[in-house]
Enzyme design. Structure first.
Site, PDB file in Angstrom:
ATOM      1  N   ARG A  33       0.819  -1.241   0.000  1.00  0.00           N
ATOM      2  CA  ARG A  33       0.000   0.000   0.000  1.00  0.00           C
ATOM      3  C   ARG A  33       0.844   1.279   0.000  1.00  0.00           C
ATOM      4  NH1 ARG A  33      -2.557  -3.227   3.834  1.00  0.00           N
ATOM      5  NH2 ARG A  33      -4.384  -4.275   2.971  1.00  0.00           N
ATOM      6  N   LYS A  69       3.114  11.408 -11.565  1.00  0.00           N
ATOM      7  CA  LYS A  69       2.244  10.551 -12.381  1.00  0.00           C
ATOM      8  C   LYS A  69       2.986   9.239 -12.607  1.00  0.00           C
ATOM      9  CE  LYS A  69      -0.663  13.649 -15.107  1.00  0.00           C
ATOM     10  NZ  LYS A  69      -0.971  14.130 -16.473  1.00  0.00           N
ATOM     11  N   GLU A 124       9.784  18.519 -25.340  1.00  0.00           N
ATOM     12  CA  GLU A 124       9.099  18.821 -24.071  1.00  0.00           C
ATOM     13  C   GLU A 124       9.655  20.110 -23.451  1.00  0.00           C
ATOM     14  OE1 GLU A 124       6.427  17.310 -23.181  1.00  0.00           O
ATOM     15  OE2 GLU A 124       6.504  15.217 -23.843  1.00  0.00           O
ATOM     16  N   LYS A 141       7.365  23.112 -14.102  1.00  0.00           N
ATOM     17  CA  LYS A 141       6.478  21.970 -13.832  1.00  0.00           C
ATOM     18  C   LYS A 141       6.148  21.881 -12.342  1.00  0.00           C
ATOM     19  CE  LYS A 141       5.195  17.292 -14.717  1.00  0.00           C
ATOM     20  NZ  LYS A 141       5.380  16.018 -15.380  1.00  0.00           N
ATOM     21  N   GLU A 185      -4.444  17.107 -11.512  1.00  0.00           N
ATOM     22  CA  GLU A 185      -4.925  17.539 -12.829  1.00  0.00           C
ATOM     23  C   GLU A 185      -6.431  17.802 -12.869  1.00  0.00           C
ATOM     24  OE1 GLU A 185      -2.806  15.841 -16.222  1.00  0.00           O
ATOM     25  OE2 GLU A 185      -4.532  16.247 -17.482  1.00  0.00           O
ATOM     26  N   ARG A 192      -2.926  21.817 -14.479  1.00  0.00           N
ATOM     27  CA  ARG A 192      -1.924  20.814 -14.884  1.00  0.00           C
ATOM     28  C   ARG A 192      -2.143  20.343 -16.320  1.00  0.00           C
ATOM     29  NH1 ARG A 192       0.899  15.956 -11.371  1.00  0.00           N
ATOM     30  NH2 ARG A 192       2.164  15.207 -13.087  1.00  0.00           N
ATOM     31  N   ASN A 213      -0.186  19.378 -21.289  1.00  0.00           N
ATOM     32  CA  ASN A 213      -0.514  18.534 -22.436  1.00  0.00           C
ATOM     33  C   ASN A 213      -0.492  19.297 -23.765  1.00  0.00           C
ATOM     34  OD1 ASN A 213      -0.923  16.283 -20.777  1.00  0.00           O
ATOM     35  ND2 ASN A 213      -3.021  16.933 -20.330  1.00  0.00           N
ATOM     36  N   HIS A 222      -0.052  17.562 -27.095  1.00  0.00           N
ATOM     37  CA  HIS A 222      -0.099  16.124 -26.844  1.00  0.00           C
ATOM     38  C   HIS A 222      -1.298  15.424 -27.469  1.00  0.00           C
ATOM     39  CE1 HIS A 222       3.299  16.835 -24.308  1.00  0.00           C
ATOM     40  NE2 HIS A 222       3.335  15.592 -23.880  1.00  0.00           N
ATOM     41  N   HIS A 268      -0.444  12.359 -29.474  1.00  0.00           N
ATOM     42  CA  HIS A 268      -0.949  11.014 -29.140  1.00  0.00           C
ATOM     43  C   HIS A 268      -1.657  10.393 -30.326  1.00  0.00           C
ATOM     44  CE1 HIS A 268      -0.975  11.765 -24.521  1.00  0.00           C
ATOM     45  NE2 HIS A 268       0.145  11.236 -24.928  1.00  0.00           N
ATOM     46  N   HIS A 322       7.823   9.643 -28.790  1.00  0.00           N
ATOM     47  CA  HIS A 322       6.814  10.521 -28.195  1.00  0.00           C
ATOM     48  C   HIS A 322       7.160  12.005 -28.435  1.00  0.00           C
ATOM     49  CE1 HIS A 322       3.926  12.027 -25.291  1.00  0.00           C
ATOM     50  NE2 HIS A 322       4.899  12.628 -24.626  1.00  0.00           N
TER      51      HIS A 322
HETATM   52  P1  NAD Z   1      12.456   5.523 -22.319  1.00  0.00           P
HETATM   53  O1  NAD Z   1      12.346   5.364 -20.876  1.00  0.00           O
HETATM   54  O2  NAD Z   1      11.945   4.416 -23.182  1.00  0.00           O
HETATM   55  O3  NAD Z   1      13.966   5.842 -22.706  1.00  0.00           O
HETATM   56  C1  NAD Z   1      14.312   6.018 -24.060  1.00  0.00           C
HETATM   57  C2  NAD Z   1      15.495   5.113 -24.460  1.00  0.00           C
HETATM   58  O4  NAD Z   1      16.705   5.661 -23.938  1.00  0.00           O
HETATM   59  C3  NAD Z   1      15.408   3.702 -23.912  1.00  0.00           C
HETATM   60  O5  NAD Z   1      15.902   2.818 -24.869  1.00  0.00           O
HETATM   61  C4  NAD Z   1      16.332   3.764 -22.702  1.00  0.00           C
HETATM   62  O6  NAD Z   1      16.834   2.513 -22.325  1.00  0.00           O
HETATM   63  C5  NAD Z   1      17.418   4.669 -23.217  1.00  0.00           C
HETATM   64  N1  NAD Z   1      18.192   5.387 -22.210  1.00  0.00           N
HETATM   65  C6  NAD Z   1      17.717   5.981 -21.093  1.00  0.00           C
HETATM   66  N2  NAD Z   1      18.683   6.678 -20.504  1.00  0.00           N
HETATM   67  C7  NAD Z   1      19.794   6.520 -21.230  1.00  0.00           C
HETATM   68  C8  NAD Z   1      21.112   7.016 -21.129  1.00  0.00           C
HETATM   69  N3  NAD Z   1      21.449   7.882 -20.183  1.00  0.00           N
HETATM   70  N4  NAD Z   1      22.016   6.633 -22.052  1.00  0.00           N
HETATM   71  C9  NAD Z   1      21.659   5.794 -23.052  1.00  0.00           C
HETATM   72  N5  NAD Z   1      20.424   5.329 -23.233  1.00  0.00           N
HETATM   73  C10 NAD Z   1      19.503   5.678 -22.327  1.00  0.00           C
HETATM   74  O7  NAD Z   1      11.689   6.843 -22.832  1.00  0.00           O
HETATM   75  P2  NAD Z   1      11.509   8.313 -22.221  1.00  0.00           P
HETATM   76  O8  NAD Z   1      11.391   9.196 -23.392  1.00  0.00           O
HETATM   77  O9  NAD Z   1      12.499   8.607 -21.175  1.00  0.00           O
HETATM   78  O10 NAD Z   1      10.097   8.223 -21.488  1.00  0.00           O
HETATM   79  C11 NAD Z   1       8.914   7.908 -22.167  1.00  0.00           C
HETATM   80  C12 NAD Z   1       7.927   7.365 -21.154  1.00  0.00           C
HETATM   81  O11 NAD Z   1       7.703   8.367 -20.169  1.00  0.00           O
HETATM   82  C13 NAD Z   1       6.579   7.020 -21.735  1.00  0.00           C
HETATM   83  O12 NAD Z   1       6.179   5.768 -21.245  1.00  0.00           O
HETATM   84  C14 NAD Z   1       5.649   8.114 -21.221  1.00  0.00           C
HETATM   85  O13 NAD Z   1       4.336   7.657 -21.040  1.00  0.00           O
HETATM   86  C15 NAD Z   1       6.310   8.482 -19.928  1.00  0.00           C
HETATM   87  N6  NAD Z   1       6.029   9.864 -19.504  1.00  0.00           N
HETATM   88  C16 NAD Z   1       5.578  10.051 -18.242  1.00  0.00           C
HETATM   89  C17 NAD Z   1       5.315  11.324 -17.775  1.00  0.00           C
HETATM   90  C18 NAD Z   1       4.868  11.523 -16.365  1.00  0.00           C
HETATM   91  O14 NAD Z   1       4.498  12.645 -16.004  1.00  0.00           O
HETATM   92  N7  NAD Z   1       4.928  10.499 -15.544  1.00  0.00           N
HETATM   93  C19 NAD Z   1       5.538  12.443 -18.605  1.00  0.00           C
HETATM   94  C20 NAD Z   1       6.023  12.221 -19.883  1.00  0.00           C
HETATM   95  C21 NAD Z   1       6.275  10.917 -20.318  1.00  0.00           C
HETATM   96  N1  GLY Z   2       3.378  15.069 -18.390  1.00  0.00           N
HETATM   97  C1  GLY Z   2       2.191  15.730 -17.977  1.00  0.00           C
HETATM   98  C2  GLY Z   2       2.019  15.794 -16.506  1.00  0.00           C
HETATM   99  O1  GLY Z   2       2.867  15.415 -15.742  1.00  0.00           O
HETATM  100  O2  GLY Z   2       0.993  16.241 -16.066  1.00  0.00           O
END
Ligand code: NAD
Ligand code: GLY
Length: 361
Positions: free
Chosen positions: A120, A142, A184, A226, A236, A240, A244, A247, A251, A264
């Site tokens: 939990r 998130k 971003e 942020k 949100e 917040r 987006n 986005h 998306h 993305h």
């Molecule tokens: P990712 O985590 O897939 O990383 C991208 C690639 O880079 C992967 O292959 C990873 O292994 C590689 N990598 C990471 N760090 C590295 C480094 N220092 N050196 C070499 N390679 C490296 O993608 P991302 O763009 O970081 O994140 C996308 C994800 O984040 C999505 O699932 C999305 O939904 C999520 N997201 C969440 C929020 C939130 O607020 N929680 C906001 C935006 C995106």
């Molecule tokens: N990436 C959008 C949020 O964190 O609200």
């Protein structure tokens, strides 16, 4: 070594974001936020060979367990999440344990959600290693995994104890991923800070080339913006949603491509240009601002239009299926000016179609 500290101020609990070069090898980045002997480090098969050993060395005083997950969005699901629970249970982790997410947004979102659920709720720490995760995903709590019927559909708002941003890890990030993160960064400036947008216009080449000083400045500015937005609206209910910007268009592109072609950030970049175009038509964004936005995104070497094999009708249909549709009208984030985003509730399908396909109107 200089380190910047920002704070995410929330009603229940505030937490710091630490930004600096080499933080991964400093115990002081972690020790004040770990309240247990046990720690589970979660990473993936790409990031672990680069940064797991240095982090293990930094944390050698703790009882460390590690879990290395497969790399990729395709693995951000309940099956992989269960591997985290399996490890926590097999290694007998107690309620006071700490999870550390070492990776990009995929690892951060999954580890955060595992922390929210295990017994939990246990403590967790974000160590984001992509630019996208450093400027966006790791901040604000998130967490989620994907379901076959929808991205990020199973998750929770769950805040970390600390976000440790070591800018040095960006040196190994593939150039394409770095540029995707820049989308971003540009988005964040467009939402809330016209001066930062001007700074981006002046420094985009340095950012694209991985200049550490420029990246640190951009990361800190994005995290501050942020953090401010999340402090106003953690769950949100309102402001917040501004995060987006671009986005809903993005998306739709990702969904049509089944997440297999553009990253993305690349889809968001095209989405920002489309949002700017629409803002010019319906929200009074000056044409010159729209042109500046397009020019900056082009200089970041990011897409400025939807892929040629996607039609306007396909895009609009995919946007209509987005969770932000209410009563047939699309809810979009638009710009009154650079640095001034707002929520537009009333975008009609015809307006979108005539923008995307002017010849047909
Ligand atoms: P990712 O985590 O897939 O990383 C991208 C690639 O880079 C992967 O292959 C990873 O292994 C590689 N990598 C990471 N760090 C590295 C480094 N220092 N050196 C070499 N390679 C490296 O993608 P991302 O763009 O970081 O994140 C996308 C994800 O984040 C999505 O699932 C999305 O939904 C999520 N997201 C969440 C929020 C939130 O607020 N929680 C906001 C935006 C995106
Ligand atoms: N990436 C959008 C949020 O964190 O609200």
């Amino acid at each position: 070594m200089t380190m910047q500290t920002l704070t995410v101020k929330l009603p229940a609990e505030s937490y710091p974001i630490l930004i600096g070069q080499g933080l991964l090898s400093q115990l002081s980045s972690f020790a004040p936020y770990i309240h247990s002997e046990q720690v589970l480090l979660v990473s993936n098969e790409t990031v672990a060979p680069l940064y797991l050993e240095p982090l293990k060395k930094t944390l050698s005083d703790y009882e460390l367990d590690t879990l290395i997950l497969p790399d990729g969005e395709a693995y951000k699901n309940l099956t992989t999440l269960n591997q985290i629970f399996d490890t926590l249970l097999a290694k007998n982790h107690h309620r006071d344990t700490t999870l550390i997410a070492l990776g990009g947004g995929v690892i951060g979102d999954m580890t955060g959600f595992a922390a929210a659920c295990y017994q939990r709720g246990v403590n967790f720490i974000q160590v984001p290693t992509t630019l996208l995760a450093q400027v966006d995903a790791s901040v604000g709590g998130k967490t989620a995994v994907n379901h076959p019927l929808g991205k990020n559909m199973i998750g929770a708002f769950y805040q970390p104890q600390v976000v440790v941003i070591d800018t040095e890890v960006l040196t190994t990030l593939p150039a394409r991923e770095l540029k995707a993160g820049l989308a971003e960064v540009i988005k964040t400036a467009l939402i809330a800070d016209a001066d930062f947008f001007v700074w981006l216009e002046e420094n985009i080449n340095k950012l694209r080339d991985g200049d550490q000083k420029a990246l640190s400045h951009a990361i800190a500015r994005c995290c501050a913006i942020k953090a401010d937005i999340v402090a106003q609206d953690e769950k949100e209910a309102g402001v917040r949603a501004l995060l987006n910007l671009g986005h809903t268009f993005g998306h739709a592109i990702e969904t049509i491509q089944e997440y297999k072609q553009w990253l993305h950030g690349e889809a968001v970049a095209a989405g920002l240009v489309l949002a700017a175009d629409l803002s010019m038509r319906v929200a009074g964004l000056p044409d010159t601002d729209k042109q500046r936005i397009e020019a900056l995104i082009k200089r970041a070497d990011l897409p400025i239009a939807i892929p040629q094999d996607i039609s306007s009708e396909q895009l609009v249909a995919a946007m209509q299926r987005d969770k932000k549709v209410q009563g047939g009208k699309l809810r979009l984030i638009l710009l009154k000016a650079i640095g001034k985003a707002y929520i537009e509730e009333n975008t009609k399908q015809e307006t979108l179609l005539s923008m995307l396909d002017p010849a047909s109107s």
